[in-house]
Write a protein that holds these residues in place. Structure first.
Motif, PDB file in Angstrom:
ATOM      1  N   TYR A  49      16.970   8.611  16.366  1.00  0.00           N
ATOM      2  CA  TYR A  49      15.746   9.346  16.662  1.00  0.00           C
ATOM      3  C   TYR A  49      14.920   9.564  15.403  1.00  0.00           C
ATOM      4  CZ  TYR A  49      12.462  13.035  17.643  1.00  0.00           C
ATOM      5  OH  TYR A  49      11.304  13.759  17.754  1.00  0.00           O
ATOM      6  N   PRO A  51      10.711  11.204  14.523  1.00  0.00           N
ATOM      7  CA  PRO A  51       9.568  11.855  15.182  1.00  0.00           C
ATOM      8  C   PRO A  51       8.521  10.870  15.693  1.00  0.00           C
ATOM      9  CG  PRO A  51      10.166  13.037  13.184  1.00  0.00           C
ATOM     10  CD  PRO A  51      10.961  11.769  13.184  1.00  0.00           C
ATOM     11  N   ALA A 241      16.793  22.530  26.494  1.00  0.00           N
ATOM     12  CA  ALA A 241      16.790  22.494  25.030  1.00  0.00           C
ATOM     13  C   ALA A 241      17.708  21.411  24.467  1.00  0.00           C
ATOM     14  CB  ALA A 241      17.186  23.860  24.478  1.00  0.00           C
ATOM     15  N   GLN A 244      15.959  18.657  22.179  1.00  0.00           N
ATOM     16  CA  GLN A 244      15.703  19.013  20.784  1.00  0.00           C
ATOM     17  C   GLN A 244      17.006  19.077  19.997  1.00  0.00           C
ATOM     18  OE1 GLN A 244      12.556  19.365  19.297  1.00  0.00           O
ATOM     19  NE2 GLN A 244      13.939  19.141  17.534  1.00  0.00           N
ATOM     20  N   HIS A 245      18.056  19.557  20.636  1.00  0.00           N
ATOM     21  CA  HIS A 245      19.370  19.633  19.976  1.00  0.00           C
ATOM     22  C   HIS A 245      19.847  18.240  19.579  1.00  0.00           C
ATOM     23  CE1 HIS A 245      23.128  21.525  18.903  1.00  0.00           C
ATOM     24  NE2 HIS A 245      23.820  20.765  19.746  1.00  0.00           N
ATOM     25  N   HIS A 247      17.884  15.542  19.208  1.00  0.00           N
ATOM     26  CA  HIS A 247      16.947  15.015  18.220  1.00  0.00           C
ATOM     27  C   HIS A 247      17.242  15.558  16.826  1.00  0.00           C
ATOM     28  CE1 HIS A 247      13.759  14.122  21.552  1.00  0.00           C
ATOM     29  NE2 HIS A 247      14.757  13.254  21.537  1.00  0.00           N
ATOM     30  N   ASP A 248      17.650  16.808  16.743  1.00  0.00           N
ATOM     31  CA  ASP A 248      17.990  17.391  15.448  1.00  0.00           C
ATOM     32  C   ASP A 248      19.157  16.665  14.799  1.00  0.00           C
ATOM     33  OD1 ASP A 248      15.978  19.256  15.697  1.00  0.00           O
ATOM     34  OD2 ASP A 248      17.299  20.873  16.391  1.00  0.00           O
ATOM     35  N   GLY A 286      11.055  15.234  26.765  1.00  0.00           N
ATOM     36  CA  GLY A 286      11.900  15.093  25.578  1.00  0.00           C
ATOM     37  C   GLY A 286      12.790  13.869  25.577  1.00  0.00           C
TER      38      GLY A 286
END
Length: 320
Positions: A49, A51, A241, A244-245, A247-248, A286
């Motif tokens: 991943y 951005p 969520a 995002q978890h 992706h982090d 997402g």
């Protein structure tokens, strides 16, 4: 007068040919949408991943449609002529321990044969012809997993499902064909993911990570996040969520559309415009990859909204 008619004849002929349904510039000079990956490191970079991600499609069973059976080489190429895609495929053993592509344990739905796949030798299965999703018999035959692994090199990435072929056997097949740059394995549990990594740390996997708790359990396996993509759900995530978890951690997230908008469109419950908006909503929620039955429609919807640029753009190419 006759000279004027003869001079105009080529133009009239061209107009007539262009009026033939299905004849267009695509049929004159088709190009494959390829994923240009030459090493396991490049595959990991492609599936990492960032951005500036470029969303794309995973073609469920390779993208079957009228005239093109599931788990078929001609179908894979037909999908790639229309969109960039990775291809989900299904391996099964024959009676003589060859590995062929076949979703069902039996032959009846998708071939001209009858009975269990495992009751026939590869030579016997080669005599059968594949059926398209409408049940029409085609000229195409059943491919082996090895043939498809060789074909995929320089073109795309295969997601190899399990069916009756163990994770160890699938790892071995990838190693045999030196296909670490063009294939990943579907691991249905974290023990299988851990085993696959221990057998070949170059092999990537698709694992099921629907929520934070599953992500925490996966981390305990010791398998690096860079070796996986995460399948989240076939519907709506219970834990929004989670995207995002993931992706982090640098992990791409997959959401399936086969049980929702693909099904509704195929059953004529929604129009094409709503289907396209459905794919956009999945990406906007997402997800990075849509696993679709309608792979061409999904891919074209994503290409219409995405510029193939940024850090991943170098992997997306077109070639004759």
């Amino acid at each position: 007068m006759s000279r004027n008619i003869s001079r105009g004849y080529p133009i009239l002929l061209l107009v007539a040919v262009l009026a033939i349904p299905g004849f267009n510039s695509f049929s004159q000079s088709p190009k494959l949408h390829i994923l240009d990956l030459e090493s396991p490191a490049q595959l990991r970079a492609f599936l990492r991943y960032t951005p500036d991600r470029i969303p794309f499609v995973s073609a469920h069973r390779g993208g079957p449609r009228s005239g093109y059976p599931e788990n078929c080489l001609a179908t894979f190429e037909n999908t790639l002529y229309r969109t960039w895609a990775i291809l989900e495929i299904d391996p099964r053993y024959t009676k003589d321990s060859a590995i062929v592509l076949m979703h069902d344990p039996t032959l009846d739905r998708t071939t001209t044969g009858h009975g269990k796949v495992g009751d026939y030798t590869l030579k016997e299965l080669r005599k059968l012809r594949l059926k398209d999703p409408e049940g029409q018999v085609t000229e195409y035959t059943i491919p082996t997993l090895g043939e498809v692994l060789e074909w995929a090199k320089g073109k795309t990435v295969l997601i190899i499902d399990q069916k009756d072929v163990s994770i160890a056997a699938r790892v071995a097949e990838i190693k045999k064909h030196q296909a670490e740059a063009n294939a990943l394995l579907m691991a249905y549990n974290f023990d299988d993911a851990k085993l696959a990594y221990s057998l070949n740390p170059e092999v990537m996997m698709e694992v099921f990570v629907p929520d934070h708790a599953a992500a925490d359990r996966f981390w305990q396996t010791g398998v690096p996040w860079e070796n996986v993509v995460a399948f989240v759900t076939h519907t709506q995530p219970n834990d929004p969520a989670i995207f995002q978890h993931l992706h982090d951690k640098g992990v791409l997230a997959i959401v399936g559309s086969s049980r929702t908008i693909d099904k509704d469109y195929s059953e004529k419950k929604i129009p094409k415009s709503e289907l396209d908006m459905g794919y956009h909503r999945i990406i906007d929620s997402g997800a990075d990859i849509v696993e679709a039955d309608l792979a061409i429609e999904a891919g074209e919807a994503m290409m219409a909204r995405t510029k193939m640029k940024g850090s991943k753009g170098r992997f997306f190419k077109k070639k004759p």
